[in-house]
Design an enzyme around this catalytic site. Structure first.
Site, short mmCIF file in Angstrom:
data_model
loop_
_atom_site.label_atom_id
_atom_site.label_comp_id
_atom_site.label_asym_id
_atom_site.label_seq_id
_atom_site.Cartn_x
_atom_site.Cartn_y
_atom_site.Cartn_z
N SER A 155 0.83 -1.20 0.00
CA SER A 155 0.00 0.00 0.00
C SER A 155 0.87 1.26 0.00
O SER A 155 1.68 1.45 -0.91
CB SER A 155 -0.96 -0.03 1.20
OG SER A 155 -1.93 0.98 1.11
N ASP A 252 -8.20 -2.94 -7.22
CA ASP A 252 -7.68 -2.66 -5.88
C ASP A 252 -8.75 -1.97 -5.04
O ASP A 252 -9.29 -0.91 -5.42
CB ASP A 252 -6.44 -1.76 -6.00
CG ASP A 252 -5.83 -1.45 -4.66
OD1 ASP A 252 -4.92 -2.17 -4.24
OD2 ASP A 252 -6.27 -0.46 -4.02
N HIS A 319 -6.41 -5.88 -1.44
CA HIS A 319 -5.44 -4.80 -1.24
C HIS A 319 -4.36 -5.36 -0.32
O HIS A 319 -4.61 -5.64 0.84
CB HIS A 319 -6.11 -3.59 -0.60
CG HIS A 319 -5.19 -2.41 -0.47
ND1 HIS A 319 -4.78 -1.66 -1.55
CD2 HIS A 319 -4.61 -1.84 0.62
CE1 HIS A 319 -3.99 -0.68 -1.14
NE2 HIS A 319 -3.87 -0.77 0.18
#
Length: 449
Positions: A155, A252, A319
């Site tokens: 991330s 995502d 994610h």
């Protein structure tokens, strides 16, 4: 037993917090280290922790009071799984490497370098200096003698790998194999479903507040109109010279929830069920989401045939997939052409094959887990000593009791009589002058790992 204190040369820092790498609240930054062994002793995996960003004084002040902005608020246990696992069955290519997790507490993907007085307190945006401090601390611990290195992140940490990939290669030299893996870090410069762009102004304010411009890719800065554009990977990638692997979902869920269909575009909550369960999406919503996938594939296409580039782009609603064991490598892990993420990353890193797989459009992939993180996990929006100390606190792996037994008793083997691999990783709080050695139970011990 008295603590062993090791004097370190004081850096010309001009004050502990004023010039040093510190978290948003001024607490010392930290990382976890679990030592490699055997044939993996010369390998290093460095993983940036993720957790969103802050882009203004109120959001950064709020963040400074949490584990996302202060090591004072971090839990004293951290699970190493997926890419950081020490189990050869779960992480066959990297299980016995030195594995490091860099804790995230600056709110700017380890790129900022400024500070802001916020009433009676100060917010420190020192991400770049945190990176510098941790690498400087790891070099004498063996990183300087590394043979192979994988810099990774999830991330906001995945975005940080793009920022620091070439820098790490430059520090370690041409004799060391350095490659980089960005997991869920390919954040798109994309319009939302109403035709507005909400991520551009967010990144613009973040770069300005945190003083990140001076630390962004210089070639990118000279080729774009605005500095904040170099916070987007699609504008940085043409100038990265070190081999990299992009692990991302084409759908995502962070970008779906916050950038493509942000709350401002859905005041009546018509997307709420679709966001929480892809199976509840209407036909028209799925058609709209194909636009996010198309934007992702269009942005990636120029790099697919570049030498040294690997990709695993699946059509799962997810994610961060390298940190979870169930998505990294497990009997039911996501697969593309029957290859798991771990298998393809290993194929790419060790040049056993091309290392590129791109999925068909949703809902064709039956191997997906479609894991929807909570907003808290997205991160939007351990007692430490004072700032002239480095503290090492033991951290367990998945099986805490087995790890403590191995750590305390020197168990000679847990897998087929092999070397004991479950010694707990350590938690290091970085700073300037001293080292205190503490065990997981806060007992003082007098040896390093």
């Amino acid at each position: 037993m008295a603590a062993r204190r090791v004097r370190r040369r004081r850096r010309d820092a001009g004050g502990c917090r004023g010039e040093a790498g510190v978290c948003l609240d001024g607490s010392p930054p930290a990382y976890h280290l679990h030592r490699g062994s055997g044939g993996g002793a010369g390998g290093w995996v460095l993983q940036f922790e993720g957790g969103g960003w802050c882009n203004d004084a109120p959001s950064c002040a709020e963040r400074a009071g949490t584990r996302r902005g202060s090591t004072r608020s971090m839990d004293s246990l951290e699970v190493f799984s997926g890419l950081l696992s020490n189990d050869p069955d779960m992480n066959p290519d990297f299980y016995n490497w030195n594995r490091v997790k860099l804790r995230y507490c600056d709110g700017g993907s380890f790129a900022g370098d400024s500070e802001l007085r916020n009433g009676s307190s100060v917010l420190y945006f020192r991400g770049q200096r945190i990176w510098d401090a941790i690498i400087s601390d790891l070099l004498p611990k063996g990183l300087a003698k590394a043979q192979k290195v994988l810099l990774s992140g999830c991330s906001a940490g995945g975005l940080a790998t793009f920022f620091h990939c070439d820098d790490l290669k430059g520090r370690l030299g041409d004799a060391v194999t350095v490659k980089c893996l960005s997991d869920a870090g390919f954040f798109l410069d994309v319009d939302d479903i109403t035709g507005n762009n909400t991520v551009e102004p967010f990144f613009r304010s973040l770069v300005a507040l945190q003083g990140a411009e001076k630390n962004l890719n210089k070639d990118c800065l000279s080729s774009t109109d605005y500095p904040y554009q170099c916070f987007f990977p699609q504008y940085i990638l043409p100038y990265i010279r070190t081999p990299y692997f992009i692990l991302n979902s084409a759908y995502d869920v962070y970008q779906f929830h916050h950038n493509f269909v942000p709350p401002s575009c859905d005041p009546k909550g018509q997307w709420s069920h679709c966001k929480s369960d892809p199976g509840a999406c209407s036909t028209s919503q799925i058609a709209t989401l194909q636009g996010l996938r198309n934007a992702m594939l269009t942005a990636l296409k120029p790099f697919q045939n570049e030498q040294g580039v690997g990709m695993f782009i699946n059509s799962c609603f997810a994610h961060c997939q390298s940190e979870l064991q169930e998505t990294w490598l497990a009997p039911n892990s996501p697969r593309l052409h029957n290859k798991t993420i771990a298998e393809l990353v290993g194929e790419w890193y060790f040049e056993r094959g091309p290392g590129i797989e791109i999925d068909c459009a949703y809902p064709c992939d039956s191997t997906c887990h479609n894991i929807i993180p909570s907003n808290q996990e997205f991160g939007r929006g351990v007692s430490m000593p004072n700032c002239d100390q480095i503290t090492k606190i033991s951290f367990s792996l998945v099986n805490k009791l087995k790890d403590e037994h191995c750590y305390n008793n020197g168990d000679s083997g847990i897998h087929n009589g092999g070397p004991c691999m479950n010694i707990p990783p350590k938690f290091y709080s970085i700073s300037l002058q001293m080292i205190l050695y503490l065990s997981i139970l806060q007992f003082i011990i007098s040896y390093d790992i």
